[in-house]
Design an enzyme around this catalytic site. Structure first.
Site, mmCIF file in Angstrom:
data_model
loop_
_atom_site.group_PDB
_atom_site.id
_atom_site.type_symbol
_atom_site.label_atom_id
_atom_site.label_comp_id
_atom_site.label_asym_id
_atom_site.label_seq_id
_atom_site.Cartn_x
_atom_site.Cartn_y
_atom_site.Cartn_z
ATOM 1 N N ASN A 13 55.733 6.201 -20.433
ATOM 2 C CA ASN A 13 54.560 7.065 -20.245
ATOM 3 C C ASN A 13 54.525 7.614 -18.813
ATOM 4 O O ASN A 13 54.838 6.921 -17.867
ATOM 5 C CB ASN A 13 53.287 6.234 -20.534
ATOM 6 C CG ASN A 13 51.999 6.930 -20.142
ATOM 7 O OD1 ASN A 13 51.256 6.419 -19.317
ATOM 8 N ND2 ASN A 13 51.727 8.083 -20.711
ATOM 9 N N GLY A 14 54.146 8.874 -18.734
ATOM 10 C CA GLY A 14 53.910 9.497 -17.435
ATOM 11 C C GLY A 14 54.500 10.875 -17.329
ATOM 12 O O GLY A 14 55.716 11.065 -17.423
ATOM 13 N N ASP A 15 53.610 11.873 -17.219
ATOM 14 C CA ASP A 15 53.990 13.251 -16.882
ATOM 15 C C ASP A 15 54.831 13.964 -17.936
ATOM 16 O O ASP A 15 55.554 14.902 -17.579
ATOM 17 C CB ASP A 15 54.752 13.285 -15.542
ATOM 18 C CG ASP A 15 53.911 12.781 -14.375
ATOM 19 O OD1 ASP A 15 52.699 12.626 -14.549
ATOM 20 O OD2 ASP A 15 54.487 12.544 -13.302
ATOM 21 N N CYS A 17 44.613 0.342 -15.426
ATOM 22 C CA CYS A 17 43.577 1.230 -14.890
ATOM 23 C C CYS A 17 43.415 1.024 -13.375
ATOM 24 O O CYS A 17 43.195 -0.096 -12.915
ATOM 25 C CB CYS A 17 42.247 0.971 -15.591
ATOM 26 S SG CYS A 17 40.962 2.059 -14.949
ATOM 27 N N LYS A 32 49.685 -2.530 -21.775
ATOM 28 C CA LYS A 32 50.016 -1.302 -21.040
ATOM 29 C C LYS A 32 49.770 -1.557 -19.567
ATOM 30 O O LYS A 32 48.716 -2.081 -19.197
ATOM 31 C CB LYS A 32 49.143 -0.155 -21.547
ATOM 32 C CG LYS A 32 49.342 1.175 -20.816
ATOM 33 C CD LYS A 32 48.640 2.299 -21.571
ATOM 34 C CE LYS A 32 48.806 3.655 -20.930
ATOM 35 N NZ LYS A 32 47.896 3.899 -19.812
ATOM 36 N N GLN A 50 42.077 -0.899 -27.262
ATOM 37 C CA GLN A 50 42.466 -1.400 -25.940
ATOM 38 C C GLN A 50 41.309 -2.120 -25.250
ATOM 39 O O GLN A 50 40.177 -1.633 -25.244
ATOM 40 C CB GLN A 50 42.935 -0.251 -25.053
ATOM 41 C CG GLN A 50 43.657 -0.783 -23.828
ATOM 42 C CD GLN A 50 43.976 0.295 -22.807
ATOM 43 O OE1 GLN A 50 43.088 0.946 -22.288
ATOM 44 N NE2 GLN A 50 45.256 0.460 -22.518
ATOM 45 N N PRO A 53 45.680 6.192 -24.396
ATOM 46 C CA PRO A 53 44.240 5.942 -24.319
ATOM 47 C C PRO A 53 43.687 6.701 -23.116
ATOM 48 O O PRO A 53 44.268 6.641 -22.033
ATOM 49 C CB PRO A 53 44.164 4.423 -24.084
ATOM 50 C CG PRO A 53 45.489 4.025 -23.535
ATOM 51 C CD PRO A 53 46.488 5.004 -24.065
ATOM 52 N N MET A 54 42.617 7.429 -23.314
ATOM 53 C CA MET A 54 41.988 8.134 -22.187
ATOM 54 C C MET A 54 40.479 7.954 -22.278
ATOM 55 O O MET A 54 39.841 8.478 -23.198
ATOM 56 C CB MET A 54 42.382 9.614 -22.186
ATOM 57 C CG MET A 54 43.818 9.837 -21.732
ATOM 58 S SD MET A 54 44.295 11.573 -21.696
ATOM 59 C CE MET A 54 44.698 11.852 -23.413
ATOM 60 N N ARG A 107 47.630 13.500 -20.640
ATOM 61 C CA ARG A 107 46.932 14.706 -20.187
ATOM 62 C C ARG A 107 47.481 16.002 -20.774
ATOM 63 O O ARG A 107 46.712 16.923 -21.044
ATOM 64 C CB ARG A 107 46.982 14.765 -18.651
ATOM 65 C CG ARG A 107 46.158 13.662 -17.994
ATOM 66 C CD ARG A 107 46.517 13.464 -16.550
ATOM 67 N NE ARG A 107 47.900 13.000 -16.401
ATOM 68 C CZ ARG A 107 48.551 12.931 -15.263
ATOM 69 N NH1 ARG A 107 47.962 13.322 -14.151
ATOM 70 N NH2 ARG A 107 49.786 12.475 -15.215
#
Ligand code: FMN
Length: 335
Positions: free
Chosen positions: A207-209, A107, A146, A77, A23-24, A232
């Site tokens: 999740n991450g990078d 967040c 999350k 979300q 989600p962004m 991203r």
């Protein structure tokens, strides 16, 4: 061809491949999710929606939770700090078509944490539990959560919160392996994701990078997670999704398309955004996307500058078309 990983099971939903678009906020609107899903995503998640805002049902909020026209399943979300408000919001999004409801405890943005929402909830694990229990109780679909590692490095509560999640009936947990105070600094520490996987029985989504298909698969193998979530690195590069999906399905990862083809897709993205959001909203939103699609293309710094100042979709698309023509004429000369 044998798949290299198993489907992700969340409640009654079998998610294949176990590859999820993060989600962004301000990015993963309905158009974007529909556009990216066919690249090989098993699941997409809406931008986070304020449970308080849902009480008033503004047009913009209702648009954020609208699932019309999207392939299923979609997770909606929610964020907020009050169990009752979150439960009421969950009922609304379920009625509006959410297949899953996801709770945001991740967040780090001050506008969210100053009202104790998002990652600020992690400062009070009891409240996290009450929120999760209230939402699970309120809806008849699977509820997921999350989170980040904790508020600070000295207060890593993720295992505690995840165990409480499992206890109250949450069906899967996503961990973005940074603390709230880190924002996006440093690197996501996947050793925590491995530890989480070893600590709970419900599915864990890492999740991450993740910005490379082979790295993504390596992280999955090393940690044993049930699925991965990409954020991203997919922006301006949805082909990363297809490459990971290929590896998950047991194929070789397809190459990234040539620059001109990437820009042709950028035009499709632009036109779809204009169709769905109208030009006034699409043009500013598309500036960041175009800049990312231009990454790695010769002369892109100057083009990015130009795109930032262009006020209409027709002109922006014109610049992209010119760039395609320039790239293609150069490659003809080179050949
Ligand atoms: C512009 C932007 C908006 C985001 N909005 C949300 C959001 O609404 N809800 C959420 O849980 N995470 C949000 N995130 C965090 C991402 O879902 C993800 O956890 C984070 O970017 C790390 O993954 P990545 O390294 O693959 O990008 C956002 C991230 C970015 C860059």
């Amino acid at each position: 061809m044998e798949p290299t990983v198993s489907p992700l099971q969340i409640g009654e939903h079998q998610i294949w491949p176990p590859l999820i678009l993060a989600p962004m906020s301000g990015v993963t609107n309905r158009t974007m999710r529909a556009l990216y899903k066919p690249f090989g995503l098993g699941l997409t998640v809406t931008e986070f929606v304020s449970s308080n805002a849902l009480k008033y049902g503004s047009k913009r909020t209702m648009e954020m939770i609208d699932q019309h026209g999207l392939e299923k399943p979609v997770s909606t979300q929610l964020w907020g700090d009050d169990p009752e408000t979150m439960a009421a919001a969950a009922k609304v999004v379920r009625e509006c078509g959410a297949d899953l409801v996801d709770i945001n405890f991740g967040c780090p943005a001050p506008k969210v944490t100053k009202t104790n929402g998002g990652s600020a909830c992690l400062r009070d694990v009891g409240r996290c539990e009450r929120i999760m229990a209230a939402v699970v109780e309120a809806v008849d679909c699977p509820v997921t959560m999350k989170m980040r590692l904790g508020w600070t490095e000295s207060d890593l509560v993720y295992v505690d919160v995840a165990r409480r999640a499992e206890k109250v009936g949450i069906k899967a947990v996503t961990l973005h392996a940074r603390t709230a105070r880190q924002f996006y600094r440093g690197e996501a520490d996947w050793s925590h994701i491995k530890r989480l996987k070893e600590s709970i029985g419900i599915p864990v989504i890492g999740n991450g990078d993740l910005d490379d298909a082979h790295l993504a698969m390596q992280r999955m193998r090393e940690t044993g997670v049930d699925a991965i979530m990409l954020g991203r690195a997919t922006l301006g590069n949805p082909w990363l999704i297809s490459q990971i999906a290929d590896l998950m399905e047991g194929r070789e990862a397809r190459p990234t398309p040539a620059p001109a083809d990437r820009l042709r897709f950028c035009i499709v993205h632009y036109e779809r955004m204009v169709e769905e959001l109208g030009e006034a909203r699409a043009v500013p939103q598309m500036r960041k996307h175009v800049a990312l699609y231009l990454k790695g293309i010769p002369g892109s710094a100057v083009l990015r500058e130009r795109i930032m100042r262009i006020p209409t979709a027709a002109e922006a698309i014109g610049v992209i078309e010119e760039t395609i023509a320039r790239i293609e004429s150069q490659s003809t000369v080179a050949a």
